[in-house]
Motif scaffolding. Sequence first.
Motif, PDB file in Angstrom:
ATOM      1  N   MET A  76       0.850  -1.191   0.000  1.00  0.00           N
ATOM      2  CA  MET A  76       0.000   0.000   0.000  1.00  0.00           C
ATOM      3  C   MET A  76       0.882   1.237   0.000  1.00  0.00           C
ATOM      4  SD  MET A  76      -2.762  -1.031   2.907  1.00  0.00           S
ATOM      5  CE  MET A  76      -3.448   0.625   2.955  1.00  0.00           C
ATOM      6  N   GLN A  77       0.643   2.133  -0.945  1.00  0.00           N
ATOM      7  CA  GLN A  77       1.403   3.378  -0.973  1.00  0.00           C
ATOM      8  C   GLN A  77       0.621   4.453  -0.234  1.00  0.00           C
ATOM      9  OE1 GLN A  77       2.433   4.098  -5.134  1.00  0.00           O
ATOM     10  NE2 GLN A  77       4.559   4.041  -4.447  1.00  0.00           N
ATOM     11  N   VAL A  78       1.311   5.120   0.662  1.00  0.00           N
ATOM     12  CA  VAL A  78       0.674   6.167   1.454  1.00  0.00           C
ATOM     13  C   VAL A  78       1.458   7.461   1.275  1.00  0.00           C
ATOM     14  CG1 VAL A  78       0.004   6.881   3.779  1.00  0.00           C
ATOM     15  CG2 VAL A  78      -0.150   4.481   3.138  1.00  0.00           C
ATOM     16  N   ARG A  79       0.760   8.561   1.100  1.00  0.00           N
ATOM     17  CA  ARG A  79       1.402   9.879   1.010  1.00  0.00           C
ATOM     18  C   ARG A  79       0.940  10.723   2.179  1.00  0.00           C
ATOM     19  NH1 ARG A  79       2.230  11.827  -5.060  1.00  0.00           N
ATOM     20  NH2 ARG A  79       3.181  13.560  -3.942  1.00  0.00           N
ATOM     21  N   LEU A  80       1.891  11.474   2.709  1.00  0.00           N
ATOM     22  CA  LEU A  80       1.619  12.250   3.912  1.00  0.00           C
ATOM     23  C   LEU A  80       2.513  13.486   3.861  1.00  0.00           C
ATOM     24  CD1 LEU A  80      -0.073  11.452   6.434  1.00  0.00           C
ATOM     25  CD2 LEU A  80       2.021  10.629   7.459  1.00  0.00           C
ATOM     26  N   ALA A  81       1.982  14.642   4.274  1.00  0.00           N
ATOM     27  CA  ALA A  81       2.815  15.843   4.316  1.00  0.00           C
ATOM     28  C   ALA A  81       3.376  16.002   5.726  1.00  0.00           C
ATOM     29  CB  ALA A  81       2.006  17.061   3.923  1.00  0.00           C
ATOM     30  N   CYS A  82       4.665  16.322   5.852  1.00  0.00           N
ATOM     31  CA  CYS A  82       5.269  16.560   7.158  1.00  0.00           C
ATOM     32  C   CYS A  82       4.566  17.741   7.816  1.00  0.00           C
ATOM     33  CB  CYS A  82       6.765  16.852   7.005  1.00  0.00           C
ATOM     34  SG  CYS A  82       7.538  17.379   8.557  1.00  0.00           S
ATOM     35  N   LEU A  83       4.176  17.564   9.083  1.00  0.00           N
ATOM     36  CA  LEU A  83       3.428  18.615   9.783  1.00  0.00           C
ATOM     37  C   LEU A  83       4.301  19.821  10.093  1.00  0.00           C
ATOM     38  CD1 LEU A  83       1.141  16.669  12.289  1.00  0.00           C
ATOM     39  CD2 LEU A  83       0.466  17.917  10.228  1.00  0.00           C
ATOM     40  N   VAL A  84       5.620  19.624  10.119  1.00  0.00           N
ATOM     41  CA  VAL A  84       6.528  20.705  10.485  1.00  0.00           C
ATOM     42  C   VAL A  84       7.022  21.471   9.256  1.00  0.00           C
ATOM     43  CG1 VAL A  84       8.723  21.276  11.599  1.00  0.00           C
ATOM     44  CG2 VAL A  84       7.196  19.563  12.622  1.00  0.00           C
ATOM     45  N   CYS A  85       7.613  20.766   8.266  1.00  0.00           N
ATOM     46  CA  CYS A  85       8.207  21.485   7.131  1.00  0.00           C
ATOM     47  C   CYS A  85       7.391  21.347   5.844  1.00  0.00           C
ATOM     48  CB  CYS A  85       9.647  21.021   6.893  1.00  0.00           C
ATOM     49  SG  CYS A  85       9.766  19.381   6.143  1.00  0.00           S
ATOM     50  N   GLY A  86       6.360  20.509   5.873  1.00  0.00           N
ATOM     51  CA  GLY A  86       5.502  20.400   4.700  1.00  0.00           C
ATOM     52  C   GLY A  86       6.026  19.457   3.633  1.00  0.00           C
TER      53      GLY A  86
END
Length: 242
Positions: free
Chosen positions: A65-75
Amino acid sequence: MAITGAAELLATWEAGLAEAPTGRALLLHRTARPDVDATTLPVLPVGEREADLFALRRALFGERMQVRLACLVCGEDMEFDLDAGEFARSLGGPGGSVVRVQQDGWDVEFRLPGVADLTAAARSADPRAALLARCLVSAARDGAVVAAAELPVPVQRRIAEAVEAADPGADVTLNIACPECGAATRAELDIASYLWTELDAWARDLLLDVHLLATSYGWSEPEILALSPLRRRYYLELCADV
Ligand SMILES: [Zn+2]
């Protein structure tokens, strides 16, 4: 688990289009567990449902499963792989649907919450109290029966801990370290909505395939859906070559 045919899966997708996310999740769960009565599914422990949905995901679209997520600190955009099979195996609780807490004269039995319980509790003014009242099987102190509303906070906390230990998959939280800044980002993985998004893309691709093959060969939709994915792909390649 039975691998559902393309026509059946397409019908599930079509039924889900008109549904809210909870309805879609229930349709997916029904596909994952055709052996379980439809009225029983919403009261199965939430973690068991999550494990069922991960198993369905593996059966339909594979382990990775491929998951994408943005870092909460630097984006920073983070992309990583998860193993659906591992979740399917690890999330199922030790079995049973009732936990028992015995401590300091207390004897409490509590049913592991299902989706139906969470949904109903969320509609209440005090979701915590509502869930406690719904799922409490029995509570007694030194043999005397006690109502859900009279359970002291430490006992409530012990119940919550016991539920979490018995149904670990109820809350799938990812903790991902950012390769850019090193900060950790926590995110909940909602397998029902993840799987629905995939099913939606799959169904729309399949309808396009049906359209192309029907146009080229004059075959009917049931005929095309009855083809194996491999044969469908092969005929599509032949169409593209012409
Ligand atoms: Zn970062």
